[in-house]
Scaffold this motif. Structure first.
Motif, PDB file in Angstrom:
ATOM      1  N   GLY A  69     -22.696  -7.500 -10.440  1.00  0.00           N
ATOM      2  CA  GLY A  69     -21.618  -7.520 -11.424  1.00  0.00           C
ATOM      3  C   GLY A  69     -20.244  -7.229 -10.849  1.00  0.00           C
ATOM      4  N   LEU A  70     -20.159  -6.840  -9.568  1.00  0.00           N
ATOM      5  CA  LEU A  70     -18.877  -6.546  -8.943  1.00  0.00           C
ATOM      6  C   LEU A  70     -18.096  -7.845  -8.738  1.00  0.00           C
ATOM      7  CD1 LEU A  70     -17.106  -4.338  -7.588  1.00  0.00           C
ATOM      8  CD2 LEU A  70     -18.275  -4.890  -5.449  1.00  0.00           C
ATOM      9  N   THR A  71     -16.832  -7.854  -9.130  1.00  0.00           N
ATOM     10  CA  THR A  71     -15.983  -9.030  -8.981  1.00  0.00           C
ATOM     11  C   THR A  71     -15.836  -9.393  -7.506  1.00  0.00           C
ATOM     12  OG1 THR A  71     -14.732  -8.401 -10.947  1.00  0.00           O
ATOM     13  CG2 THR A  71     -13.676  -9.975  -9.444  1.00  0.00           C
ATOM     14  N   GLU A  72     -15.958 -10.674  -7.202  1.00  0.00           N
ATOM     15  CA  GLU A  72     -15.801 -11.174  -5.847  1.00  0.00           C
ATOM     16  C   GLU A  72     -14.809 -12.325  -5.906  1.00  0.00           C
ATOM     17  OE1 GLU A  72     -18.872 -13.365  -3.084  1.00  0.00           O
ATOM     18  OE2 GLU A  72     -19.428 -11.246  -3.342  1.00  0.00           O
ATOM     19  N   VAL A  73     -13.742 -12.252  -5.110  1.00  0.00           N
ATOM     20  CA  VAL A  73     -12.675 -13.242  -5.146  1.00  0.00           C
ATOM     21  C   VAL A  73     -12.583 -13.936  -3.784  1.00  0.00           C
ATOM     22  CG1 VAL A  73     -10.201 -13.607  -5.501  1.00  0.00           C
ATOM     23  CG2 VAL A  73     -11.397 -11.845  -6.813  1.00  0.00           C
ATOM     24  N   ARG A  74     -12.620 -15.267  -3.784  1.00  0.00           N
ATOM     25  CA  ARG A  74     -12.515 -16.037  -2.538  1.00  0.00           C
ATOM     26  C   ARG A  74     -11.096 -15.916  -1.994  1.00  0.00           C
ATOM     27  NH1 ARG A  74     -12.762 -22.256  -1.338  1.00  0.00           N
ATOM     28  NH2 ARG A  74     -13.304 -22.155   0.858  1.00  0.00           N
ATOM     29  N   VAL A  75     -10.984 -15.728  -0.691  1.00  0.00           N
ATOM     30  CA  VAL A  75      -9.687 -15.587  -0.039  1.00  0.00           C
ATOM     31  C   VAL A  75      -9.565 -16.615   1.080  1.00  0.00           C
ATOM     32  CG1 VAL A  75      -9.352 -13.161  -0.628  1.00  0.00           C
ATOM     33  CG2 VAL A  75     -10.637 -13.747   1.429  1.00  0.00           C
ATOM     34  N   LEU A  76      -8.339 -17.086   1.299  1.00  0.00           N
ATOM     35  CA  LEU A  76      -8.096 -18.105   2.312  1.00  0.00           C
ATOM     36  C   LEU A  76      -7.211 -17.615   3.449  1.00  0.00           C
ATOM     37  CD1 LEU A  76      -7.506 -21.122  -0.091  1.00  0.00           C
ATOM     38  CD2 LEU A  76      -9.608 -20.512   1.128  1.00  0.00           C
ATOM     39  N   THR A  78      -4.799 -13.832   4.972  1.00  0.00           N
ATOM     40  CA  THR A  78      -4.565 -12.395   4.892  1.00  0.00           C
ATOM     41  C   THR A  78      -3.731 -12.021   3.668  1.00  0.00           C
ATOM     42  OG1 THR A  78      -4.643 -12.312   7.297  1.00  0.00           O
ATOM     43  CG2 THR A  78      -3.748 -10.389   6.194  1.00  0.00           C
ATOM     44  N   GLY A  79      -2.751 -12.847   3.339  1.00  0.00           N
ATOM     45  CA  GLY A  79      -1.906 -12.574   2.172  1.00  0.00           C
ATOM     46  C   GLY A  79      -2.711 -12.489   0.885  1.00  0.00           C
ATOM     47  N   ASP A  80      -3.748 -13.299   0.768  1.00  0.00           N
ATOM     48  CA  ASP A  80      -4.621 -13.246  -0.415  1.00  0.00           C
ATOM     49  C   ASP A  80      -5.289 -11.877  -0.524  1.00  0.00           C
ATOM     50  OD1 ASP A  80      -4.026 -15.938  -0.799  1.00  0.00           O
ATOM     51  OD2 ASP A  80      -5.948 -16.637   0.006  1.00  0.00           O
ATOM     52  N   VAL A  81      -5.748 -11.356   0.607  1.00  0.00           N
ATOM     53  CA  VAL A  81      -6.412 -10.049   0.618  1.00  0.00           C
ATOM     54  C   VAL A  81      -5.412  -8.970   0.232  1.00  0.00           C
ATOM     55  CG1 VAL A  81      -7.664  -8.371   2.015  1.00  0.00           C
ATOM     56  CG2 VAL A  81      -8.057 -10.818   2.369  1.00  0.00           C
ATOM     57  N   TRP A  82      -4.206  -9.053   0.781  1.00  0.00           N
ATOM     58  CA  TRP A  82      -3.196  -8.045   0.483  1.00  0.00           C
ATOM     59  C   TRP A  82      -2.847  -8.018  -1.010  1.00  0.00           C
ATOM     60  CZ3 TRP A  82      -4.549  -6.234   4.636  1.00  0.00           C
ATOM     61  CH2 TRP A  82      -3.931  -5.151   5.210  1.00  0.00           C
ATOM     62  N   LYS A  83      -2.767  -9.193  -1.628  1.00  0.00           N
ATOM     63  CA  LYS A  83      -2.492  -9.263  -3.063  1.00  0.00           C
ATOM     64  C   LYS A  83      -3.612  -8.593  -3.859  1.00  0.00           C
ATOM     65  CE  LYS A  83       0.223 -13.472  -2.791  1.00  0.00           C
ATOM     66  NZ  LYS A  83       0.184 -14.923  -2.917  1.00  0.00           N
ATOM     67  N   LEU A  84      -4.851  -8.807  -3.430  1.00  0.00           N
ATOM     68  CA  LEU A  84      -5.985  -8.185  -4.120  1.00  0.00           C
ATOM     69  C   LEU A  84      -5.981  -6.674  -3.933  1.00  0.00           C
ATOM     70  CD1 LEU A  84      -8.752 -10.794  -3.317  1.00  0.00           C
ATOM     71  CD2 LEU A  84      -7.722 -10.339  -5.549  1.00  0.00           C
ATOM     72  N   LEU A  85      -5.634  -6.211  -2.735  1.00  0.00           N
ATOM     73  CA  LEU A  85      -5.558  -4.767  -2.511  1.00  0.00           C
ATOM     74  C   LEU A  85      -4.495  -4.140  -3.412  1.00  0.00           C
ATOM     75  CD1 LEU A  85      -5.922  -4.594   1.375  1.00  0.00           C
ATOM     76  CD2 LEU A  85      -7.568  -3.793  -0.340  1.00  0.00           C
ATOM     77  N   GLU A  86      -3.367  -4.829  -3.553  1.00  0.00           N
ATOM     78  CA  GLU A  86      -2.314  -4.333  -4.447  1.00  0.00           C
ATOM     79  C   GLU A  86      -2.807  -4.307  -5.893  1.00  0.00           C
ATOM     80  OE1 GLU A  86       1.013  -2.492  -5.484  1.00  0.00           O
ATOM     81  OE2 GLU A  86       0.467  -2.977  -3.424  1.00  0.00           O
ATOM     82  N   SER A  87      -3.511  -5.350  -6.291  1.00  0.00           N
ATOM     83  CA  SER A  87      -4.086  -5.408  -7.633  1.00  0.00           C
ATOM     84  C   SER A  87      -5.051  -4.240  -7.853  1.00  0.00           C
ATOM     85  CB  SER A  87      -4.818  -6.741  -7.817  1.00  0.00           C
ATOM     86  OG  SER A  87      -5.493  -6.778  -9.038  1.00  0.00           O
ATOM     87  N   GLY A  88      -5.856  -3.947  -6.836  1.00  0.00           N
ATOM     88  CA  GLY A  88      -6.784  -2.823  -6.931  1.00  0.00           C
ATOM     89  C   GLY A  88      -6.059  -1.496  -7.078  1.00  0.00           C
ATOM     90  N   ARG A  89      -4.931  -1.348  -6.380  1.00  0.00           N
ATOM     91  CA  ARG A  89      -4.150  -0.111  -6.487  1.00  0.00           C
ATOM     92  C   ARG A  89      -3.552   0.056  -7.876  1.00  0.00           C
ATOM     93  NH1 ARG A  89      -1.665  -2.011  -2.030  1.00  0.00           N
ATOM     94  NH2 ARG A  89      -2.625  -1.342  -0.114  1.00  0.00           N
ATOM     95  N   GLU A  90      -3.229  -1.061  -8.528  1.00  0.00           N
ATOM     96  CA  GLU A  90      -2.584  -1.013  -9.838  1.00  0.00           C
ATOM     97  C   GLU A  90      -3.577  -1.020 -10.994  1.00  0.00           C
ATOM     98  OE1 GLU A  90       0.073  -4.313  -9.790  1.00  0.00           O
ATOM     99  OE2 GLU A  90       1.397  -3.381  -8.323  1.00  0.00           O
ATOM    100  N   TYR A  91      -4.859  -1.023 -10.694  1.00  0.00           N
ATOM    101  CA  TYR A  91      -5.920  -1.065 -11.709  1.00  0.00           C
ATOM    102  C   TYR A  91      -5.667   0.008 -12.760  1.00  0.00           C
ATOM    103  CZ  TYR A  91     -10.713  -0.976 -13.525  1.00  0.00           C
ATOM    104  OH  TYR A  91     -11.819  -1.026 -14.319  1.00  0.00           O
TER     105      TYR A  91
END
Length: 102
Positions: A69-76, A78-91
């Protein structure tokens, strides 16, 4: 681990290398990379990429090194990963607090 824009940490440098290798070998290998971010707090696991969660997320559990059930997002890149990390911080429902200084 993350560092700054001027002095990248090990996380950023590792991601850069991972994407560099996957691009270099793309003619012989197909890579699909994805990211999940979870928080473990007070023995509860939270999915920090669950966009629907304006409140604490459904309780997740670990099953043999998997978290169904853990969300998994495809990344292409490094910038994609950084955006997700920021999203995680703002959860919104992320647990934040401090430890009392004694």
């Amino acid at each position: 681990m993350e560092g700054t824009a001027e002095n990248r940490g090990v996380n950023y440098r590792t991601l850069e290398e991972l994407f560099r290798v996957s691009k270099r070998k793309s003619d012989t290998m197909r890579y699909e990379l994805s990211v999940s971010i979870l928080e473990i707090y007070n023995e509860e696991i939270r999915d920090l990429l669950d966009n629907k969660a304006k409140q604490p997320a459904n309780k997740l559990k670990v099953e043999e090194l998997e978290v169904p059930g853990l969300t998994e997002v495809r990344v292409l890149e490094t910038g994609d990963v950084w955006k997700l990390l920021e999203s995680g911080r703002e959860y919104v429902a992320r647990s934040v607090g401090s430890t009392a200084n004694v």
